[in-house]
Structures are given as C-alpha cells and as structure tokens.
Design a protein around this motif. Sequence first.
Motif, short mmCIF file in Angstrom:
data_model
loop_
_atom_site.label_atom_id
_atom_site.label_comp_id
_atom_site.label_asym_id
_atom_site.label_seq_id
_atom_site.Cartn_x
_atom_site.Cartn_y
_atom_site.Cartn_z
N ALA A 82 14.66 -1.31 -11.15
CA ALA A 82 14.30 0.05 -11.57
C ALA A 82 12.95 0.07 -12.26
O ALA A 82 12.16 1.00 -12.07
CB ALA A 82 15.39 0.60 -12.50
N ALA A 83 12.65 -0.95 -13.06
CA ALA A 83 11.35 -1.01 -13.74
C ALA A 83 10.21 -1.14 -12.74
O ALA A 83 9.15 -0.52 -12.90
CB ALA A 83 11.33 -2.19 -14.72
N VAL A 84 10.42 -1.92 -11.66
CA VAL A 84 9.40 -2.06 -10.63
C VAL A 84 9.16 -0.73 -9.93
O VAL A 84 8.00 -0.31 -9.71
CB VAL A 84 9.83 -3.14 -9.61
CG1 VAL A 84 8.93 -3.10 -8.38
CG2 VAL A 84 9.77 -4.52 -10.25
N ARG A 86 -4.81 7.05 3.15
CA ARG A 86 -4.69 7.13 4.61
C ARG A 86 -3.29 7.50 5.07
O ARG A 86 -3.02 7.51 6.27
CB ARG A 86 -5.11 5.80 5.23
CG ARG A 86 -6.53 5.38 4.87
CD ARG A 86 -6.95 4.16 5.66
NE ARG A 86 -8.29 3.72 5.29
CZ ARG A 86 -8.96 2.76 5.93
NH1 ARG A 86 -8.39 2.13 6.95
NH2 ARG A 86 -10.17 2.41 5.54
N ARG A 87 -2.39 7.75 4.12
CA ARG A 87 -1.01 8.15 4.41
C ARG A 87 -0.30 7.11 5.29
O ARG A 87 0.27 7.43 6.34
CB ARG A 87 -0.97 9.53 5.07
CG ARG A 87 -1.58 10.63 4.22
CD ARG A 87 -1.49 11.98 4.90
NE ARG A 87 -2.12 13.02 4.13
CZ ARG A 87 -1.54 13.69 3.14
NH1 ARG A 87 -0.28 13.41 2.82
NH2 ARG A 87 -2.20 14.63 2.47
N ARG A 88 -0.35 5.86 4.85
CA ARG A 88 0.29 4.77 5.55
C ARG A 88 1.53 4.34 4.78
O ARG A 88 1.44 3.64 3.77
CB ARG A 88 -0.67 3.60 5.73
CG ARG A 88 -1.85 3.91 6.65
CD ARG A 88 -2.76 2.71 6.78
NE ARG A 88 -3.85 2.96 7.73
CZ ARG A 88 -4.83 2.10 7.97
NH1 ARG A 88 -4.86 0.94 7.33
NH2 ARG A 88 -5.77 2.39 8.85
N ALA A 89 2.69 4.75 5.26
CA ALA A 89 3.94 4.43 4.57
C ALA A 89 4.23 2.94 4.62
O ALA A 89 4.86 2.38 3.71
CB ALA A 89 5.10 5.21 5.19
N GLY A 90 3.78 2.26 5.69
CA GLY A 90 4.03 0.83 5.79
C GLY A 90 3.35 0.05 4.68
O GLY A 90 3.93 -0.89 4.13
N GLY A 91 2.11 0.43 4.37
CA GLY A 91 1.40 -0.25 3.28
C GLY A 91 2.08 -0.04 1.94
O GLY A 91 2.21 -0.98 1.14
N LEU A 92 2.55 1.17 1.70
CA LEU A 92 3.27 1.45 0.46
C LEU A 92 4.55 0.64 0.38
O LEU A 92 4.90 0.09 -0.67
CB LEU A 92 3.58 2.94 0.36
CG LEU A 92 2.40 3.90 0.26
CD1 LEU A 92 2.88 5.34 0.25
CD2 LEU A 92 1.58 3.61 -0.98
N VAL A 111 5.55 -2.17 -2.53
CA VAL A 111 6.78 -2.09 -3.33
C VAL A 111 7.68 -3.29 -3.06
O VAL A 111 8.27 -3.87 -3.99
CB VAL A 111 7.51 -0.76 -3.03
CG1 VAL A 111 8.84 -0.71 -3.77
CG2 VAL A 111 6.65 0.43 -3.42
N GLY A 112 7.78 -3.69 -1.78
CA GLY A 112 8.62 -4.83 -1.44
C GLY A 112 8.13 -6.13 -2.05
O GLY A 112 8.93 -6.93 -2.57
N SER A 113 6.81 -6.37 -1.99
CA SER A 113 6.27 -7.60 -2.58
C SER A 113 6.40 -7.58 -4.10
O SER A 113 6.61 -8.64 -4.72
CB SER A 113 4.80 -7.77 -2.18
OG SER A 113 4.02 -6.68 -2.63
N HIS A 114 6.31 -6.40 -4.71
CA HIS A 114 6.50 -6.30 -6.16
C HIS A 114 7.95 -6.62 -6.53
O HIS A 114 8.22 -7.36 -7.49
CB HIS A 114 6.13 -4.89 -6.63
CG HIS A 114 5.92 -4.80 -8.10
ND1 HIS A 114 5.38 -3.69 -8.72
CD2 HIS A 114 6.18 -5.67 -9.12
CE1 HIS A 114 5.31 -3.89 -10.01
NE2 HIS A 114 5.81 -5.08 -10.28
N LEU A 115 8.90 -6.10 -5.75
CA LEU A 115 10.31 -6.42 -6.00
C LEU A 115 10.59 -7.90 -5.78
O LEU A 115 11.35 -8.52 -6.54
CB LEU A 115 11.19 -5.58 -5.07
CG LEU A 115 11.30 -4.08 -5.40
CD1 LEU A 115 12.01 -3.36 -4.27
CD2 LEU A 115 12.04 -3.86 -6.71
#
Length: 261
Positions: A74-76, A180-186, A190-194
């Motif tokens: 949740a913090a991430v 650039r509205r790239r959901a994959g990059g977002l 988030v995944g690498s941060h988790l």
Amino acid sequence: MGAAVFFGCAAIAFGPAAALVLLTVAPEPLRVIVLVAGAFFWLLSLLAASLLWFVSVQLSGREDAALLLLGAAAAVLLQELCRFGCFKLLKKADEGLATLSEDGRSPISLRQMAYVSGLSFGIISGVFSVTNILADSAGPGTVGIHGDSPYYFITSAFLTMALVLLHTFWGIIFFDACERRRAGGLGLVVGSHLLTSGLTFLNPWYEASLGPIFILTLCTGLWAFSTAGGSFRNILKCLSCKQEPEGRVMLYSALQVPPEE
C-alpha cells in the motif's frame, strides 16, 4: 570505529545523490523548487501510509508479517499515486512558465522536472529509511556480536543508494509514460517498485535481495537513459569531449569593403 562506519555508510548511501544535486540541481533555482516540491509529495505519501497502517492495526488488532507485507504494498502504491499528483502539478507549472516566457517556451523542460522530482523522491525516501540505522552505526556497540550479520550497516547503505537511484530512474520513466499515455510504462514502474520493496523482506539474506535490486537498478537506469533520449553515440561524444561545429555559413558576397576616404 563508530564514526568511521557512520561517515562511510552515509557517503555510500547519499554520495551519488549529493553529487547529482550539487552538479545538476543546485545551480538552477527552478530545479531547487522542483526538488522541494517532489520531497513534499513523497512526505504526503508517507503521511497517508502511516494513517493507513495505524487504522489497519487498530481494526485488526495484530501486527504480523502478512499485514506488514500488505502495508508495504500500500505504501508503494501511495508513493506512485503521489508521483502522479506531482506530475500533474509540474505539468501545469510548465504550461504556466511557457505562457509567461517571451519566446513561449518554459525555462525548464518536463524531462528535467521528471529527473529532479525523481531524485527528490529518492533522497527523502533514503533519509527516512536509513537515518535511524546511521544513528545506531555511530555506536556504542558491535554489529554481529550475538550471531547476526556483521554487514548490516554497509548493506543498508548500498540498498539506500540503489533506492535513491531507482526513484530517480522511475521518475523519468513515469513522467514520460504519463506524457505519452503509455499504460505499459506505468505498470512496469509500479511493478518494479513493488518487486524492489518485496525483495527487502528477504533480509538478512542479503545475497538474495541486494544482488537482484542492483541488477534491477542497472536495467532501470538503461531504460531511463533511453527514455530521456540518450544513445551510445551520445556517450561516446561526451567521453571524447569534442564539440561539433556550429554549422554556420558565411556569405562572402554579403561582405562589403569600407569606402576609401
């Protein structure tokens, strides 16, 4: 010995960040403002995560490993949500600065804002994660005297350094993906941060956490370098310290000889 460990670990944890701030941020007032703004947004995420943890503990009445893992996730997510809020604010500021400038362009680009805000996220995150550890490293006492790992302080310093760099890289990639509205990059950010946060739960098995985190840092750095427009050719040009000719052509036909008196 305690002072040597303290200053050594502090230099490892914040040496690269201090160099980046002094060389790339401090000379520009606008970048200093962005640095402070990014730190403020990270503190907002910390406040929200603390309130969420307090409410969860009060409602569940327990503080086990499962709840701690959910709290870290949740913090991430709250940090990335505040990073998005920072992006929206800086985007508005960039448009306002472009409106006020004479040539219609902002004095600081969005990529520069992404780099500085990511660096501020990393610095303030590292400060809160390693301050108490550095305070304990000053002594008195000896780490590992009861059978624990004697590398606790130095591994914590390297993990903090990696976290600071990761936040800087994540900021660059995150802002570019939002622009650039790239959901994959977002999703990858988030995944690498988790993943990075989850790997820290393997401590004190430092071989299983420190190695993958540094590999992830290297890969994310290359990704951020490519996202910012970097290339191998630019690296060679920077190392050679050669300047390209300006490409100006003088028209000799336009030259006029001064009249003789």
